[in-house]
Design a protein around this motif. Structure first.
Motif, PDB file in Angstrom:
ATOM      1  N   ARG A   2      43.676  46.385  34.209  1.00  0.00           N
ATOM      2  CA  ARG A   2      44.664  45.388  33.863  1.00  0.00           C
ATOM      3  C   ARG A   2      44.515  44.242  34.836  1.00  0.00           C
ATOM      4  O   ARG A   2      44.611  44.424  36.038  1.00  0.00           O
ATOM      5  N   GLU A   3      44.296  43.032  34.314  1.00  0.00           N
ATOM      6  CA  GLU A   3      43.830  42.022  35.222  1.00  0.00           C
ATOM      7  C   GLU A   3      44.877  41.317  36.033  1.00  0.00           C
ATOM      8  O   GLU A   3      44.543  40.702  37.015  1.00  0.00           O
ATOM      9  N   CYS A   4      46.147  41.433  35.708  1.00  0.00           N
ATOM     10  CA  CYS A   4      47.078  40.704  36.548  1.00  0.00           C
ATOM     11  C   CYS A   4      47.409  41.496  37.810  1.00  0.00           C
ATOM     12  O   CYS A   4      48.140  41.045  38.652  1.00  0.00           O
ATOM     13  N   VAL A   5      46.859  42.667  37.994  1.00  0.00           N
ATOM     14  CA  VAL A   5      47.056  43.421  39.233  1.00  0.00           C
ATOM     15  C   VAL A   5      45.670  43.654  39.827  1.00  0.00           C
ATOM     16  O   VAL A   5      44.935  44.489  39.381  1.00  0.00           O
ATOM     17  N   GLU A   6      45.347  42.901  40.829  1.00  0.00           N
ATOM     18  CA  GLU A   6      43.966  42.925  41.277  1.00  0.00           C
ATOM     19  C   GLU A   6      43.926  42.902  42.818  1.00  0.00           C
ATOM     20  O   GLU A   6      44.680  42.178  43.438  1.00  0.00           O
ATOM     21  N   THR A   7      43.067  43.690  43.453  1.00  0.00           N
ATOM     22  CA  THR A   7      42.946  43.639  44.917  1.00  0.00           C
ATOM     23  C   THR A   7      41.555  43.156  45.288  1.00  0.00           C
ATOM     24  O   THR A   7      40.578  43.691  44.812  1.00  0.00           O
ATOM     25  N   LYS A  68      39.102  37.143  41.154  1.00  0.00           N
ATOM     26  CA  LYS A  68      39.502  38.476  40.678  1.00  0.00           C
ATOM     27  C   LYS A  68      39.180  38.670  39.192  1.00  0.00           C
ATOM     28  O   LYS A  68      38.551  39.647  38.795  1.00  0.00           O
ATOM     29  N   THR A  69      39.639  37.725  38.392  1.00  0.00           N
ATOM     30  CA  THR A  69      39.392  37.830  36.952  1.00  0.00           C
ATOM     31  C   THR A  69      37.900  37.781  36.657  1.00  0.00           C
ATOM     32  O   THR A  69      37.391  38.532  35.811  1.00  0.00           O
ATOM     33  N   THR A  70      37.204  36.931  37.358  1.00  0.00           N
ATOM     34  CA  THR A  70      35.762  36.806  37.152  1.00  0.00           C
ATOM     35  C   THR A  70      35.074  38.150  37.399  1.00  0.00           C
ATOM     36  O   THR A  70      34.190  38.557  36.643  1.00  0.00           O
ATOM     37  N   PHE A 107      43.652  41.411  29.131  1.00  0.00           N
ATOM     38  CA  PHE A 107      43.450  40.074  29.677  1.00  0.00           C
ATOM     39  C   PHE A 107      44.709  39.545  30.345  1.00  0.00           C
ATOM     40  O   PHE A 107      45.816  39.931  30.001  1.00  0.00           O
ATOM     41  N   GLN A 108      44.492  38.620  31.278  1.00  0.00           N
ATOM     42  CA  GLN A 108      45.598  37.993  32.004  1.00  0.00           C
ATOM     43  C   GLN A 108      46.510  37.261  31.004  1.00  0.00           C
ATOM     44  O   GLN A 108      47.725  37.375  31.062  1.00  0.00           O
ATOM     45  N   SER A 109      45.893  36.514  30.090  1.00  0.00           N
ATOM     46  CA  SER A 109      46.644  36.028  28.940  1.00  0.00           C
ATOM     47  C   SER A 109      46.279  37.022  27.836  1.00  0.00           C
ATOM     48  O   SER A 109      45.127  37.367  27.685  1.00  0.00           O
TER      49      SER A 109
HETATM   50 MG   LIG Z   1      42.965  35.891  37.309  1.00  0.00          MG
END
Ligand SMILES: [Mg+2]
Ligand SMILES: Nc1ncnc2c1ncn2[C@@H]1O[C@H](COP(=O)(O)OP(=O)(O)OP(=O)(O)O)[C@@H](O)[C@H]1O
Length: 165
Positions: A2-7, A68-70, A107-109
């Protein structure tokens, strides 16, 4: 994923992951080896390494725009890496086409199909994999129960709240 939680773990291999693979105790489920990702001439990710143990829950955390998303998109195959390697279960996947990687990504969106019902949105991946109809119905029902949305099967995404989407 899940992309909105990223470390975020820039530049260095994770020590835990490296130790594990060297000791041969457990092969990482996912491993980034010194990856670089560029959008044209802009380098978004440089020399990123991380080992992720099977069954672990990992978050990428870092400032907006740090990559992060990348990185998540690179596991799924939505962006190409220009250097390094991505391994899943010990197999190199960075040259495997997106449809053969079998990676789920939220996706984040949200990237919901606006014209498809809630049911069809949830069922999409299962239909793509030719899962039998009865199994799809059962799995979609279970998934909607999990997020407390039973009864919303026929709604369109626009008829849900942001959180429900
Ligand atoms: Mg992102
Ligand atoms: N399609 C693209 N074309 C060009 N540059 C891009 C593209 N997508 C992202 N970038 C750039 O790459 C960098 C990393 O973006 P990314 O989306 O991975 O950041 P992020 O860490 O997920 O940020 P956020 O926390 O805001 O979601 C940013 O500087 C961004 O502007």
């Amino acid at each position: 994923m899940r992309e909105c939680v990223e470390t975020m773990q820039p530049s260095r291999p994770s020590s835990a992951g490296t130790d594990l693979s060297i000791a041969g105790v457990e092969r990482p489920a996912v491993e980034f080896r010194n990856i670089d990702i560029a959008y044209g001439k802009f380098v978004a990710v440089r020399d990123f390494s991380l080992s992720i143990r099977k069954g672990s829950f990992v978050t990428l955390l870092g400032p907006s725009g740090c990559g992060k998303t990348t990185i998540l998109r690179s596991i799924a195959g939505l962006v190409d890496i220009s250097g390094g390697q991505i391994m899943i279960d010990g197999r190199r996947v960075d040259d495997v086409p997106i449809y053969k990687r079998n990676i789920g990504l939220v996706f984040q969106s949200y990237a919901l199909f606006p014209h498809k019902s809630v049911f069809d949105n949830v069922a999409f991946g299962l239909k793509y994999h030719n899962v039998p109809k009865a199994d799809i119905a059962r799995k979609v029902g279970k998934a909607l129960e999990m997020v407390r949305l039973p009864g919303s099967e026929k709604k369109l995404p626009s008829q849900l709240s942001g959180g429900q989407q």
